[in-house]
Write a protein that holds these residues in place. Structure first.
Motif, mmCIF file in Angstrom:
data_model
loop_
_atom_site.group_PDB
_atom_site.id
_atom_site.type_symbol
_atom_site.label_atom_id
_atom_site.label_comp_id
_atom_site.label_asym_id
_atom_site.label_seq_id
_atom_site.Cartn_x
_atom_site.Cartn_y
_atom_site.Cartn_z
ATOM 1 N N THR A 89 52.897 32.709 32.117
ATOM 2 C CA THR A 89 53.697 32.788 33.339
ATOM 3 C C THR A 89 54.852 33.781 33.150
ATOM 4 O OG1 THR A 89 55.231 31.047 32.660
ATOM 5 C CG2 THR A 89 53.226 30.339 33.823
ATOM 6 N N LEU A 90 55.462 34.164 34.259
ATOM 7 C CA LEU A 90 56.656 35.010 34.168
ATOM 8 C C LEU A 90 57.754 34.308 33.375
ATOM 9 C CD1 LEU A 90 57.142 36.823 37.596
ATOM 10 C CD2 LEU A 90 57.086 37.864 35.339
ATOM 11 N N GLU A 91 57.825 32.998 33.515
ATOM 12 C CA GLU A 91 58.826 32.231 32.766
ATOM 13 C C GLU A 91 58.580 32.356 31.258
ATOM 14 O OE1 GLU A 91 62.300 30.547 32.564
ATOM 15 O OE2 GLU A 91 61.388 31.050 34.482
ATOM 16 N N ASP A 92 57.306 32.356 30.838
ATOM 17 C CA ASP A 92 56.980 32.561 29.419
ATOM 18 C C ASP A 92 57.492 33.923 28.951
ATOM 19 O OD1 ASP A 92 55.665 30.112 29.283
ATOM 20 O OD2 ASP A 92 53.656 30.990 29.472
ATOM 21 N N PHE A 93 57.304 34.948 29.787
ATOM 22 C CA PHE A 93 57.799 36.275 29.435
ATOM 23 C C PHE A 93 59.322 36.256 29.293
ATOM 24 C CE2 PHE A 93 53.632 37.707 30.829
ATOM 25 C CZ PHE A 93 53.390 38.810 30.020
ATOM 26 N N ASN A 121 62.533 43.382 28.989
ATOM 27 C CA ASN A 121 63.139 42.822 30.194
ATOM 28 C C ASN A 121 62.048 42.298 31.119
ATOM 29 O OD1 ASN A 121 65.099 42.144 32.037
ATOM 30 N ND2 ASN A 121 65.393 44.215 32.811
ATOM 31 N N VAL A 122 62.424 41.347 31.954
ATOM 32 C CA VAL A 122 61.561 40.845 33.019
ATOM 33 C C VAL A 122 62.436 40.774 34.262
ATOM 34 C CG1 VAL A 122 60.109 38.958 33.821
ATOM 35 C CG2 VAL A 122 60.216 39.470 31.383
ATOM 36 N N GLU A 123 62.093 41.600 35.258
ATOM 37 C CA GLU A 123 62.914 41.660 36.459
ATOM 38 C C GLU A 123 62.041 42.028 37.646
ATOM 39 O OE1 GLU A 123 66.466 44.562 37.616
ATOM 40 O OE2 GLU A 123 66.867 43.388 35.801
ATOM 41 N N ASN A 124 62.253 41.351 38.772
ATOM 42 C CA ASN A 124 61.500 41.631 40.004
ATOM 43 C C ASN A 124 59.986 41.659 39.769
ATOM 44 O OD1 ASN A 124 63.950 41.921 41.410
ATOM 45 N ND2 ASN A 124 64.085 44.066 40.828
ATOM 46 N N ASP A 125 59.482 40.654 39.068
ATOM 47 C CA ASP A 125 58.042 40.541 38.775
ATOM 48 C C ASP A 125 57.495 41.749 38.011
ATOM 49 O OD1 ASP A 125 58.140 38.110 40.026
ATOM 50 O OD2 ASP A 125 57.160 38.769 41.855
ATOM 51 N N THR A 126 58.353 42.391 37.222
ATOM 52 C CA THR A 126 57.946 43.526 36.395
ATOM 53 C C THR A 126 58.368 43.261 34.955
ATOM 54 O OG1 THR A 126 58.182 45.049 38.246
ATOM 55 C CG2 THR A 126 58.189 46.020 36.058
ATOM 56 N N GLU A 141 56.807 50.007 32.296
ATOM 57 C CA GLU A 141 57.087 48.910 33.225
ATOM 58 C C GLU A 141 55.769 48.481 33.844
ATOM 59 O OE1 GLU A 141 60.255 49.884 35.909
ATOM 60 O OE2 GLU A 141 61.735 49.748 34.289
ATOM 61 N N ILE A 142 55.455 47.206 33.687
ATOM 62 C CA ILE A 142 54.166 46.669 34.120
ATOM 63 C C ILE A 142 54.379 45.621 35.203
ATOM 64 C CG2 ILE A 142 52.101 45.428 33.359
ATOM 65 C CD1 ILE A 142 52.802 46.417 30.477
ATOM 66 N N GLU A 145 51.419 41.274 38.249
ATOM 67 C CA GLU A 145 50.071 41.023 38.781
ATOM 68 C C GLU A 145 49.003 41.883 38.105
ATOM 69 O OE1 GLU A 145 51.769 44.180 41.567
ATOM 70 O OE2 GLU A 145 52.524 42.267 40.841
ATOM 71 N N LYS A 146 49.403 42.889 37.339
ATOM 72 C CA LYS A 146 48.437 43.723 36.608
ATOM 73 C C LYS A 146 48.160 43.211 35.194
ATOM 74 C CE LYS A 146 49.087 47.946 39.191
ATOM 75 N NZ LYS A 146 49.229 49.383 39.132
ATOM 76 N N VAL A 147 48.844 42.142 34.780
ATOM 77 C CA VAL A 147 48.653 41.572 33.439
ATOM 78 C C VAL A 147 47.418 40.675 33.453
ATOM 79 C CG1 VAL A 147 49.630 40.062 31.661
ATOM 80 C CG2 VAL A 147 51.107 41.673 32.899
ATOM 81 N N ALA A 148 46.414 41.053 32.663
ATOM 82 C CA ALA A 148 45.199 40.235 32.545
ATOM 83 C C ALA A 148 45.409 39.141 31.505
ATOM 84 C CB ALA A 148 44.007 41.104 32.148
ATOM 85 N N LYS A 149 45.955 39.512 30.354
ATOM 86 C CA LYS A 149 46.236 38.566 29.273
ATOM 87 C C LYS A 149 47.457 39.054 28.528
ATOM 88 C CE LYS A 149 42.016 36.354 27.865
ATOM 89 N NZ LYS A 149 41.141 36.032 26.761
ATOM 90 N N ALA A 150 48.211 38.116 28.001
ATOM 91 C CA ALA A 150 49.375 38.468 27.184
ATOM 92 C C ALA A 150 49.599 37.384 26.152
ATOM 93 C CB ALA A 150 50.603 38.637 28.071
ATOM 94 N N ARG A 151 50.135 37.810 25.010
ATOM 95 C CA ARG A 151 50.445 36.871 23.940
ATOM 96 C C ARG A 151 51.546 37.449 23.071
ATOM 97 N NH1 ARG A 151 48.410 39.366 19.558
ATOM 98 N NH2 ARG A 151 46.472 40.519 19.706
#
Length: 156
Positions: A89-93, A121-126, A141-142, A145-151
């Protein structure tokens, strides 16, 4: 069927985790060879130990037996997500700014579909990641919604 099992398991495990101040990281229901596995990944600030995993496993097993959402035989595994914890989730980021991450995209950005670097950074869903190309540092800057997987990623 897999999504229904995950949904029911989530409903059953969340109250157990809340009582113990633990966090649900992920749930998988997969077939490997002839066997089915229900894997529940849990964590907390500072990490989780085997005793906590065992307690959650016992309580969840009882709840699953009562609800009986899975008809075939399966193995229940409750564990830590490990050092390469998935970011779902964005919160995880947001919680992991400053950490090394690996991100796989649905489509290319700047000619690349994967990035590994320091989450800036995580700002404005980026999501902004600083990565290296040879000796130069760059920031990509990503859009989330374009993130398929992250870890999280271990640096060597």
């Amino acid at each position: 069927m897999s999504s229904k099992v995950i949904e029911i398991t989530t409903e059953l495990v969340n109250p157990i985790l809340e009582e113990k101040n633990l966090e649900l990281v992920d749930i998988e229901y997969v077939k490997e060879g002839k066997n089915w596995f229900l894997r529940v990944y849990i964590d907390k600030e500072g990490g989780i130990d085997i005793v906590e995993c065992g307690e959650v496993s016992e309580q969840l097993s009882e709840k699953l037996d009562e609800a009986d959402p899975i008809k075939e035989a399966y193995f229940l595994e409750v564990s830590s997500p490990g050092v390469e914890k998935p970011l779902k989730t964005l919160e995880d980021f947001k919680k992991n700014i400053g950490n090394n991450v690996f991100v796989k995209l649905y489509e290319k950005i700047d000619g690349e579909k994967t990035y590994e670097g320091i989450l800036q950074n995580v700002e404005n869903d980026t999501v902004a990641i600083e990565y290296k190309i040879k000796t130069r540092k760059k920031i990509v800057e990503i859009p989330y919604e374009k993130v398929a997987k992250a870890r999280l990623a271990v640096m060597f």
